[in-house]
Write a protein that holds these residues in place. Structure first.
Motif, short mmCIF file in Angstrom:
data_model
loop_
_atom_site.label_atom_id
_atom_site.label_comp_id
_atom_site.label_asym_id
_atom_site.label_seq_id
_atom_site.Cartn_x
_atom_site.Cartn_y
_atom_site.Cartn_z
N ASP A 1 -1.81 5.87 15.10
CA ASP A 1 -2.53 7.06 14.63
C ASP A 1 -4.00 6.76 14.38
O ASP A 1 -4.83 7.67 14.39
N ALA A 2 -4.30 5.49 14.11
CA ALA A 2 -5.70 5.11 13.91
C ALA A 2 -5.92 3.68 14.37
O ALA A 2 -5.04 2.82 14.21
N LEU B 1 0.83 -1.21 0.00
CA LEU B 1 0.00 0.00 0.00
C LEU B 1 0.87 1.27 0.00
O LEU B 1 0.41 2.34 -0.39
N GLY B 2 2.10 1.15 0.48
CA GLY B 2 3.06 2.24 0.37
C GLY B 2 2.74 3.46 1.20
O GLY B 2 3.06 4.59 0.81
N ALA C 1 -4.58 3.88 3.93
CA ALA C 1 -3.14 3.77 4.24
C ALA C 1 -2.25 4.47 3.21
O ALA C 1 -1.31 5.17 3.60
N PRO C 2 -2.55 4.30 1.90
CA PRO C 2 -1.67 4.95 0.92
C PRO C 2 -1.67 6.47 1.01
O PRO C 2 -0.74 7.12 0.55
N LEU C 3 -2.72 7.05 1.61
CA LEU C 3 -2.82 8.51 1.73
C LEU C 3 -2.09 9.02 2.96
O LEU C 3 -2.00 10.23 3.18
N MET C 4 -1.59 8.09 3.77
CA MET C 4 -0.90 8.49 5.01
C MET C 4 0.60 8.27 4.84
O MET C 4 1.04 7.40 4.09
N GLY C 5 1.38 9.05 5.58
CA GLY C 5 2.83 8.93 5.49
C GLY C 5 3.34 7.62 6.09
O GLY C 5 2.65 6.98 6.89
N SER C 6 4.56 7.23 5.73
CA SER C 6 5.11 5.97 6.22
C SER C 6 5.48 6.05 7.70
O SER C 6 5.84 5.06 8.32
#
Lengths: 394, 261
Positions: free
Chosen positions: A223-224, A66-67, A360-365
């Motif tokens: 965070d979630a 998902l990156g 997940a892809p919209l959030m930072g690593s």
């Protein structure tokens, strides 16, 4: 807490006949909830019989694929009987035994709560009857046989939509006819007080473990925290420990069936309005005359027209967010996790995974998501095959 | 003195129940007149609900039939207003909290008052939660009926002391529906209630034969008969008024004479 309220929600809206049983239950729960004899026995059962603590698994491949945010899975699918339902059932049946009850009854949708109840009833020498909508007995035939194998009598409910809502109706009617020796093991954070509070307490072990495990693994809070929501027991169990931690987003994933704009869905927060049903004030899918809507989801466990009252309050306050997830998205996520991580999730839990795949892809690593895998998906394999047009004989 | 209280003054009350809109609104209207002619003292009209958890299979099926036929609270208000031009008999709505709550408690009671509904029975709203509707009922002059059950125990005195209109005493455990035998739990509830109130006590749940109506009338101020009547309507459909009138006459006679007809 006044009369078992979560803000404006909750309460105790049941026939007078049942009031004595519910008041007796409330008194017994107050008597035992903090008693070391009870908490000690329950802790032993959770550890030795249910297999707790359940793991918190870092989903490396899913995270990489998902990156974005790091993804952890809370593995309630590891529990004995294959879902989080056993946490609540062990607590309630143990309490019922302290109350001198010799018989337990329960509703079930997907069959997970029914299987858990039948299991613990066998363990504790209780007579057991399960009520299950006929449509669900067909969707989940294996679980019906499983309950019978465990010694429970399974009653097929043929009224109304013949799903979870009607199973709850039937179990409440049965309880009203026989309560002196019988405890109703309600399967979610719903119904009249004290059920929403008591079931939440029994499920809160999920969130307590998540917090300890993520602090151990990451040295900080996530965070979630994400979970699927029907009645909402695995979700509130996951959320409760984090309600005071404002930095942790709480996300509940509702079953949107064929879509929130299609009448065939079960997304209570997205489409429902405030009402009073099944003993509680909360949000319900209903028409303008207050007739409860015939909801639909591929997931028998989320196919319910209401949501627990504490979730209703968390929605109103904005502390938790509720998002709709369709059948198609859940089925995709079901296959995705199976192929990618070698974990077949319950189709209920797949709703939460589907949202994580989008978020997940919209959030930072540097971000962390914990998603609760409320149960394992073995029970759903045949239904998913049918959904995909595969002719499979169990 | 309101119509409900008045209805209990002259004799033991016969209180039949029918599900509104089952099988349709026209038959419901005919049934009301038939019950009045047969000697009913009050009539309970069920506002159908999708999930009536206090009902047994007979009334559950009636609710489903009525909803399928398009019955709504608004259609029932219109029907009551029409019936009111022909009869003064006390009329009560029996329904679940959600249809009233969703309609809006105040608007529901205003329409009750305007159409001529005297009282309201809400089986899934126990005494502790009556605040949900009590203010709206009081403001509109609709009597909110209290219920007692065999399991009410020490709650009886508290609930009875505040009761108005009449007290609905549930005869036995379980849901509505015909029972071969009815225990004596109602007698104990009524005895306890009478220690604190003069409000009449009516017994319901399970009373399905003239003999049972006679026996229950002997220990109470009124008897409520639901499923046995609704079953006749299910069997006879549009032709239900005549057999229901006949059956209600038998109930009336058994209650009045103490004999079984």
């Amino acid at each position: 807490m006044k009369q078992g309220r979560f803000g404006a929600y909750g309460g105790r809206y049941i026939p007078e006949t049942l009031m004595s049983a519910v008041l007796e239950l409330e008194a017994a729960y107050e008597r035992w909830r903090g008693d070391p004899e009870f908490t000690g026995e329950l802790a032993d059962l959770l550890a030795d019989y249910a297999g707790r603590p359940s793991g918190l698994y870092y989903a490396r491949k899913m995270t990489a694929d998902l990156g974005g945010a790091k993804i952890y899975l809370k593995r309630e699918d590891f529990n004995h009987t294959g879902s989080h339902k056993i946490n609540n059932v062990l607590g309630q049946v143990l309490l019922a035994r302290k109350m001198g009850k010799t018989r337990v009854i329960a509703e079930t949708g997907a069959g997970q709560h029914g299987v858990a109840t039948a299991t613990v009833a066998a363990l504790m020498d209780m007579e057991c009857e399960i009520f299950m909508g006929r449509e669900d007995t067909e969707r989940q035939a294996l679980n019906v046989y499983r309950m019978e194998l465990l010694g429970a009598k399974v009653n097929r409910v043929i009224t109304g939509t013949m799903t979870l809502k009607d199973a709850v109706n039937a179990t409440m009617r049965e309880w009203a006819s026989r309560m002196s020796d019988t405890h109703y093991v309600l399967g979610s954070v719903m119904g009249p007080h004290p059920f929403p509070l008591m079931v939440r307490d029994f499920q809160a072990v999920i969130g307590r473990e998540i917090k300890a495990q993520i602090l151990e693994a990451e040295g900080r809070l996530p965070d979630a925290v994400v979970a699927c929501v029907g009645g909402g027991s695995n979700a509130i169990g996951s959320f409760y420990e984090f309600i005071g931690d404002e930095s942790v987003a709480l996300v509940g994933c509702e079953a949107a069936g064929l879509g929130v704009d299609n009448p065939r869905n079960a997304a209570t927060i997205a489409n429902g309005s405030v009402g009073v049903f099944h003993g509680m004030k909360s949000y319900f899918c209903q028409d303008k005359y207050g007739q409860i809507a015939p909801v639909y989801s591929i997931s028998a466990g989320l196919d319910y027209p209401g949501i627990g009252p504490e979730h209703a309050a968390l929605h109103d306050s904005g502390r938790a967010t509720y998002v709709p997830v369709t059948d198609a998205e859940a089925v995709d996520a079901f296959a995705y996790l199976s192929r990618l991580e070698g974990i077949i999730p319950a189709v209920e839990s797949a709703h939460a995974l589907a949202w994580v795949r989008k978020a997940a892809p919209l959030m930072g690593s540097d971000k962390i998501i914990v998603v609760t895998l409320s149960g394992r998906g073995d029970k759903d394999v045949a239904a998913i095959a049918r959904y995909k047009g595969v002719d499979l004989h169990e | 003195m309101n119509r409900i209280t008045e209805a209990f003054r002259r004799r033991k009350a016969l209180i039949p129940f029918i599900t509104g809109g089952d099988p349709d609104m026209a038959v419901t209207e005919e049934l009301i007149y038939a019950l009045v002619q047969a000697g009913a003292d009050l009539i309970e009209i069920g506002v159908p609900f999708s999930d009536p958890i206090a009902e047994g299979p007979v009334i559950q099926a009636a609710d489903e039939r009525a909803l399928r036929a398009g019955c709504t609270a608004d259609k029932l208000f219109a029907l009551v207003a029409k019936v009111r031009r022909r009869t003064d008999i006390p009329l009560l709505f029996m329904t679940y909290l959600n249809p009233v709550f969703t309609y809006g408690g105040r608007r529901f009671m205003e329409n009750c008052a305007a159409s001529g509904i005297d009282g309201l029975i809400v089986p899934d709203m126990p005494w502790e939660e009556r605040g949900e509707l009590l203010g709206d009922c009081a403001a509109c002059g609709v009597t909110l009926i209290s219920m007692l059950a065999p399991t009410s125990a020490e709650r009886v005195r508290r609930i009875a002391a505040e009761a108005e209109g009449f007290i609905y005493c549930v005869s036995s455990l379980g849901v509505t529906g015909e029972r071969r035998e009815i225990g004596t739990a109602a007698a104990e509830i009524i005895a306890r209630a009478r220690e604190v109130t003069n409000v009449p006590c009516a017994v319901g749940f399970g009373i399905s034969t003239p003999a049972q109506a006679r026996d229950m009338a002997a220990l109470a101020d009124g008897v409520i008969v639901g499923s046995a009547i609704v079953r006749l309507i299910a069997e006879h459909g549009a032709g239900g008024a005549e057999p229901v009138r006949e059956f209600a006459r038998e109930l009336r006679a058994a209650i009045d004479t103490g004999k079984e007809y």
